[in-house]
Write a protein that holds these residues in place. Structure first.
Motif, PDB file in Angstrom:
ATOM      1  N   THR A 137      12.785 -15.889  -3.134  1.00 20.90           N
ATOM      2  CA  THR A 137      11.918 -16.923  -2.571  1.00 20.90           C
ATOM      3  C   THR A 137      12.638 -17.648  -1.335  1.00 20.90           C
ATOM      4  OG1 THR A 137      10.724 -18.982  -3.367  1.00 20.90           O
ATOM      5  CG2 THR A 137      12.822 -18.511  -4.088  1.00 20.90           C
ATOM      6  N   ASP A 138      11.531 -18.368  -0.837  1.00 22.61           N
ATOM      7  CA  ASP A 138      12.029 -19.411   0.285  1.00 22.61           C
ATOM      8  C   ASP A 138      12.023 -20.532  -0.069  1.00 22.61           C
ATOM      9  OD1 ASP A 138      12.456 -17.214   2.295  1.00 22.61           O
ATOM     10  OD2 ASP A 138      10.361 -17.408   2.806  1.00 22.61           O
ATOM     11  N   PRO A 139      13.413 -21.696  -0.080  1.00 26.21           N
ATOM     12  CA  PRO A 139      13.182 -22.771  -0.576  1.00 26.21           C
ATOM     13  C   PRO A 139      12.459 -23.722   0.466  1.00 26.21           C
ATOM     14  CG  PRO A 139      15.399 -22.030  -0.469  1.00 26.21           C
ATOM     15  CD  PRO A 139      14.534 -20.793   0.112  1.00 26.21           C
ATOM     16  N   ALA A 140      11.709 -24.717  -0.373  1.00 26.40           N
ATOM     17  CA  ALA A 140      10.638 -25.352   0.509  1.00 26.40           C
ATOM     18  C   ALA A 140      11.470 -26.626   1.173  1.00 26.40           C
ATOM     19  CB  ALA A 140       9.806 -26.024  -0.534  1.00 26.40           C
ATOM     20  N   THR A 141      12.578 -27.186   0.886  1.00 30.31           N
ATOM     21  CA  THR A 141      13.172 -28.206   1.590  1.00 30.31           C
ATOM     22  C   THR A 141      14.543 -28.034   2.117  1.00 30.31           C
ATOM     23  OG1 THR A 141      14.262 -29.024  -0.390  1.00 30.31           O
ATOM     24  CG2 THR A 141      11.974 -29.594  -0.264  1.00 30.31           C
ATOM     25  N   ILE A 181      25.165 -21.054  -2.046  1.00 26.40           N
ATOM     26  CA  ILE A 181      25.452 -20.381  -3.140  1.00 26.40           C
ATOM     27  C   ILE A 181      25.529 -19.005  -2.787  1.00 26.40           C
ATOM     28  CG2 ILE A 181      24.607 -19.534  -5.402  1.00 26.40           C
ATOM     29  CD1 ILE A 181      23.250 -22.578  -5.852  1.00 26.40           C
ATOM     30  N   VAL A 182      24.470 -18.481  -2.169  1.00 28.58           N
ATOM     31  CA  VAL A 182      24.499 -16.937  -1.610  1.00 28.58           C
ATOM     32  C   VAL A 182      25.812 -16.768  -0.992  1.00 28.58           C
ATOM     33  CG1 VAL A 182      23.577 -15.211  -0.325  1.00 28.58           C
ATOM     34  CG2 VAL A 182      22.010 -16.837  -1.870  1.00 28.58           C
ATOM     35  N   GLN A 183      26.256 -17.452   0.050  1.00 29.38           N
ATOM     36  CA  GLN A 183      27.191 -17.194   0.763  1.00 29.38           C
ATOM     37  C   GLN A 183      28.764 -17.159  -0.081  1.00 29.38           C
ATOM     38  OE1 GLN A 183      29.110 -20.299   3.089  1.00 29.38           O
ATOM     39  NE2 GLN A 183      29.457 -18.940   5.101  1.00 29.38           N
ATOM     40  N   ALA A 184      28.723 -18.205  -0.969  1.00 33.39           N
ATOM     41  CA  ALA A 184      30.016 -18.525  -1.798  1.00 33.39           C
ATOM     42  C   ALA A 184      30.093 -17.007  -2.557  1.00 33.39           C
ATOM     43  CB  ALA A 184      29.920 -19.568  -2.583  1.00 33.39           C
ATOM     44  N   GLU A 185      28.925 -16.930  -3.407  1.00 28.38           N
ATOM     45  CA  GLU A 185      28.994 -15.708  -4.190  1.00 28.38           C
ATOM     46  C   GLU A 185      29.326 -14.294  -3.497  1.00 28.38           C
ATOM     47  OE1 GLU A 185      29.189 -15.266  -7.659  1.00 28.38           O
ATOM     48  OE2 GLU A 185      28.652 -17.465  -8.010  1.00 28.38           O
ATOM     49  N   ALA A 186      28.773 -14.112  -2.204  1.00 31.14           N
ATOM     50  CA  ALA A 186      29.153 -12.963  -1.588  1.00 31.14           C
ATOM     51  C   ALA A 186      30.520 -12.900  -1.278  1.00 31.14           C
ATOM     52  CB  ALA A 186      28.208 -13.140  -0.030  1.00 31.14           C
ATOM     53  N   LYS A 187      31.225 -13.951  -0.575  1.00 37.73           N
ATOM     54  CA  LYS A 187      32.446 -13.793  -0.094  1.00 37.73           C
ATOM     55  C   LYS A 187      33.315 -13.713  -1.298  1.00 37.73           C
ATOM     56  CE  LYS A 187      32.025 -15.545   4.639  1.00 37.73           C
ATOM     57  NZ  LYS A 187      32.387 -16.417   5.658  1.00 37.73           N
ATOM     58  N   LYS A 188      33.280 -14.301  -2.503  1.00 41.60           N
ATOM     59  CA  LYS A 188      34.032 -14.150  -3.667  1.00 41.60           C
ATOM     60  C   LYS A 188      33.876 -12.715  -4.034  1.00 41.60           C
ATOM     61  CE  LYS A 188      33.779 -15.779  -8.595  1.00 41.60           C
ATOM     62  NZ  LYS A 188      32.952 -14.463  -9.143  1.00 41.60           N
ATOM     63  N   SER A 189      32.850 -12.126  -4.041  1.00 40.77           N
ATOM     64  CA  SER A 189      32.569 -10.745  -4.431  1.00 40.77           C
ATOM     65  C   SER A 189      33.260  -9.574  -3.614  1.00 40.77           C
ATOM     66  CB  SER A 189      31.157 -10.423  -4.139  1.00 40.77           C
ATOM     67  OG  SER A 189      30.818  -8.989  -4.309  1.00 40.77           O
ATOM     68  N   PHE A 190      33.443 -10.220  -2.223  1.00 40.69           N
ATOM     69  CA  PHE A 190      34.105  -9.266  -1.065  1.00 40.69           C
ATOM     70  C   PHE A 190      35.556  -9.110  -1.668  1.00 40.69           C
ATOM     71  CE2 PHE A 190      30.786 -10.523   2.235  1.00 40.69           C
ATOM     72  CZ  PHE A 190      29.794  -9.703   1.535  1.00 40.69           C
ATOM     73  N   LEU A 250      17.691 -13.634  -9.005  1.00 40.58           N
ATOM     74  CA  LEU A 250      18.073 -14.872 -10.102  1.00 40.58           C
ATOM     75  C   LEU A 250      17.240 -15.878  -9.764  1.00 40.58           C
ATOM     76  CD1 LEU A 250      22.130 -14.565  -9.271  1.00 40.58           C
ATOM     77  CD2 LEU A 250      20.791 -13.545 -11.181  1.00 40.58           C
ATOM     78  N   ASP A 251      17.057 -16.617 -10.949  1.00 43.81           N
ATOM     79  CA  ASP A 251      16.424 -17.972 -10.876  1.00 43.81           C
ATOM     80  C   ASP A 251      16.969 -19.080 -10.367  1.00 43.81           C
ATOM     81  OD1 ASP A 251      15.581 -20.843 -12.681  1.00 43.81           O
ATOM     82  OD2 ASP A 251      14.050 -19.421 -12.184  1.00 43.81           O
ATOM     83  N   PHE A 252      16.681 -19.695  -9.096  1.00 45.44           N
ATOM     84  CA  PHE A 252      17.428 -20.609  -8.186  1.00 45.44           C
ATOM     85  C   PHE A 252      17.891 -21.769  -9.264  1.00 45.44           C
ATOM     86  CE2 PHE A 252      17.064 -24.459  -5.374  1.00 45.44           C
ATOM     87  CZ  PHE A 252      18.392 -24.156  -4.826  1.00 45.44           C
ATOM     88  N   LYS A 253      16.818 -22.330  -9.931  1.00 46.29           N
ATOM     89  CA  LYS A 253      16.984 -23.550 -10.671  1.00 46.29           C
ATOM     90  C   LYS A 253      18.338 -23.168 -11.686  1.00 46.29           C
ATOM     91  CE  LYS A 253      14.834 -27.095 -13.687  1.00 46.29           C
ATOM     92  NZ  LYS A 253      15.887 -26.973 -14.634  1.00 46.29           N
ATOM     93  N   GLN A 254      18.059 -22.287 -12.164  1.00 50.17           N
ATOM     94  CA  GLN A 254      19.066 -21.887 -13.422  1.00 50.17           C
ATOM     95  C   GLN A 254      20.538 -21.821 -12.593  1.00 50.17           C
ATOM     96  OE1 GLN A 254      19.297 -17.893 -15.126  1.00 50.17           O
ATOM     97  NE2 GLN A 254      19.786 -18.864 -16.924  1.00 50.17           N
ATOM     98  N   THR A 255      20.627 -20.999 -11.489  1.00 51.91           N
ATOM     99  CA  THR A 255      21.944 -21.020 -10.915  1.00 51.91           C
ATOM    100  C   THR A 255      22.449 -22.222 -10.235  1.00 51.91           C
ATOM    101  OG1 THR A 255      21.095 -18.739 -10.157  1.00 51.91           O
ATOM    102  CG2 THR A 255      23.116 -19.554  -9.073  1.00 51.91           C
ATOM    103  N   ARG A 256      21.346 -23.042  -9.917  1.00 48.08           N
ATOM    104  CA  ARG A 256      21.808 -24.462  -9.456  1.00 48.08           C
ATOM    105  C   ARG A 256      22.330 -25.401 -10.480  1.00 48.08           C
ATOM    106  NH1 ARG A 256      16.833 -27.733  -7.527  1.00 48.08           N
ATOM    107  NH2 ARG A 256      16.668 -27.637 -10.152  1.00 48.08           N
ATOM    108  N   ASP A 257      21.818 -25.234 -11.691  1.00 52.68           N
ATOM    109  CA  ASP A 257      22.263 -25.936 -12.897  1.00 52.68           C
ATOM    110  C   ASP A 257      23.599 -25.522 -13.241  1.00 52.68           C
ATOM    111  OD1 ASP A 257      19.807 -27.179 -12.856  1.00 52.68           O
ATOM    112  OD2 ASP A 257      19.020 -26.356 -14.561  1.00 52.68           O
TER     113      ASP A 257
END
Length: 581
Positions: free
Chosen positions: A392-396, A406-415, A555-562
């Motif tokens: 999805t595209d965030p609205a704000t 979050i995506v960047q952090a998980e990506a670099k952690k994965s690398f 993934l669900d953004f709200k769940q991941t944020r929480d």
């Protein structure tokens, strides 16, 4: 001119050059060779001698040699030396070496240099799976590289000096043991290398050519030769400098133009000849990535032992990343928004949102032509990477920045974890990059204003010498692995539990040998459900935490944020409520 300028008066007698290098270094004995060149008159060589002494803590050596020539070589054997080690593998011991030129007891010239006793080798031997390797060995020990690329400290180089020290401290805080000075840089000054020597940060130094096809005529070749001589003589005494590289991506550019990279005389003839004369004992590769004759002959980039992985910049666990066979990845990155407070410092209020078709976002995403330039896609790239994970595209602006981080952090952690889990089949990763040199949207994990993104905290955890990680799920199970990137065996206790229920999945004691990985157990996971596993461990001297985000995208953004609150609470190193704000 952005560095200091001075007028130097040369005395009649002086050391024009001192070149120190170490070809043998063990715990019991090291050999230090010092090549000297003197400016003096022939009369001063009568009854002349050179005195050398060195100190590092309680370790000491000294010698006196008769002198008969303007230049020569002094070999010194040192018992029970204090060796220089990269970060995580030991202390970066430095000897203060004092050299005197004397005649008939009269001091004519002296010079002091810092010396690190260490050997360096790049092992590119053929591996059992018929791939060529790319493994650094320091003092004979294999080193798993966890590093980051260095970009100019500031868009205005006159401000570099006030930022460089802080930038290098960030490398250390993030757990890096190598900094790659990419060919699009300037050559950093002595203070940069002095600090790397002290910190135990290995340096990969490209010569300053990047991303192009350079002239091959005699005049340009001579320019490069003279530049290389000056640079090599200036930097070669630094123990932190572990490899020279001819350029950045020029082989790749030639290959893409259906040219043979092996015909580049600058990196195959000119620079190697300089290094044979000036610094023959340090590894050299012609380009990064270096297109070997075998890869060129077969037109197969998968044969390259060292690669830059940019590619489609899609989901960070896509086939492009998973199927990569390179032993060593020297560039890999993922975009992440700066913190919102930083964005508000360089984007005008009326252009803060939305990102789409936004000329100020385009300019600050490295495109000087704004929406009409070739790099205008980079704002869309961040949105694409968010979609690849959350669908999805965030609205704000606030949600966009947080989702991007979050995506960047998980990506670099994965690398990094992918590299550590495949040790020694994979031998290193140098991600792009620690900090920006101007305010922008980029792959950096710290923005220009020193605002740390979420990725910085994730990397700091997974790059520590001892780290517990989980591999990708296979047949409904994940393997828990302890990675020990140090020369000290590790023993301790650990626990792995579910973030939502608190239920313990696996716990107990562990033992990991020196510089090795150890499997600690397997955990059954619930299929078709996203879940967050939390890991902690403790030894007599160190402790650490990590997490594993498991589940298919989106993934669900709200769940991941929480879930950020549970990840932050592991060690309190960041505030989940203010991340990206």
């Amino acid at each position: 001119l952005w560095r200091g300028v001075e007028i130097v008066e040369h005395p009649q007698d002086e050391f024009r050059d001192l070149y120190a290098y170490c070809l043998r270094a063990t715990a019991t004995r090291a050999t230090l060779d010092i090549h000297y060149v003197l400016n003096t008159c022939p009369e001063h060589l009568e009854n002349a001698e050179i005195y050398v002494c060195g100190h590092c803590g309680e370790s000491h050596f000294e010698t006196v040699r008769r002198l008969h020539r303007f230049a020569g070589l002094i070999g010194i054997e040192i018992d029970n030396p204090k060796l220089w080690w990269p970060l995580g593998y030991g202390d970066p011991h430095l000897y203060e070496v004092y050299v005197e030129f004397r005649q008939a007891g009269r001091l004519l010239a002296s010079r002091t240099i810092n010396v690190g006793l260490r050997t360096v080798a790049l092992d590119r031997s053929l591996q059992p799976d018929q791939r060529f390797g790319f493994l650094f060995r320091i003092n004979g020990e294999p080193i798993l590289v966890k590093g980051a690329n260095w970009v100019p400290a500031d868009a205005f180089h006159s401000r570099d000096a006030e930022r460089i020290s802080h930038h290098l401290d960030l490398f250390v805080e993030a757990g890096c043991n190598l900094v790659r000075c990419w060919g699009g840089n300037v050559y950093e000054d002595s203070a940069f290398f002095d600090q790397c020597d002290r910190l135990g940060l290995m340096v990969w130094q490209d010569f300053a050519m990047a991303c192009g096809l350079y002239p091959q005529d005699e005049a340009f070749a001579e320019t490069i030769r003279r530049e290389a001589v000056v640079v090599v003589r200036k930097l070669r005494n630094h123990p932190s400098l572990v490899i020279w590289c001819g350029d950045n991506e020029c082989d790749e550019n030639a290959f893409s133009e259906q040219l043979d990279p092996g015909t580049n005389r600058l990196t195959r003839e000119v620079i190697p000849r300089v290094l044979v004369d000036e610094d023959p004992y340090r590894p050299y590769v012609p380009s990064s990535p270096y297109f070997t004759p075998e890869a060129v002959a077969t037109q197969d980039v998968h044969q390259l032992p060292e690669r830059h992985l940019w590619g489609p910049r899609d989901y960070y666990k896509s086939d492009y990343y998973r199927d990569n066979r390179a032993a060593f990845v020297s560039e890999i990155g993922f975009h992440g928004c700066p913190n919102v407070s930083s964005i508000k410092r360089f984007i005008a209020p009326e252009y803060l949102w939305p990102w789409k078709d936004n000329p100020q976002w385009a300019i600050h995403a490295s495109d000087p032509l704004g929406l009409e330039g070739p790099y205008a896609y980079r704002s869309e790239l961040m949105a694409k990477q968010i979609r690849s994970v959350f669908g999805t595209d965030p609205a704000t602006l606030e949600d966009f920045a947080l989702a991007s981080q979050i995506v960047q952090a998980e990506a670099k952690k994965s690398f990094v974890e992918t590299t550590r889990l495949a040790k020694w089949s994979r031998t290193g990763v140098i991600w792009w990059n620690v900090i920006d040199g101007w305010p922008q949207f980029s792959d950096a994990v710290v923005d220009y204003y020193y605002g740390k993104k979420l990725a910085f905290y994730y990397l700091r955890r997974v790059q520590q010498p001892l780290c517990l990680m989980t591999a990708e799920p296979v047949d409904g199970q994940v393997v828990v692995v302890a990675g020990n990137d140090s020369l000290e065996a590790r023993s301790g206790t650990f626990r792995v539990w579910d973030a939502d229920s608190g239920a313990t999945h696996l716990e107990g004691s562990f033992d990991v040998p020196v510089n090795s990985n150890a499997e600690l157990g397997r955990i059954m996971i619930t299929p078709n459900r996203a879940q967050l596993l939390l890991l902690s461990w403790k030894t007599a001297s160190v402790s650490g935490v990590n997490h594993a985000l498991i589940g298919d995208v989106p993934l669900d953004f709200k769940q991941t944020r929480d879930w950020l609150a549970a990840i932050a609470a592991l060690d309190g190193t960041f505030d989940s409520a203010s991340v990206a704000r």
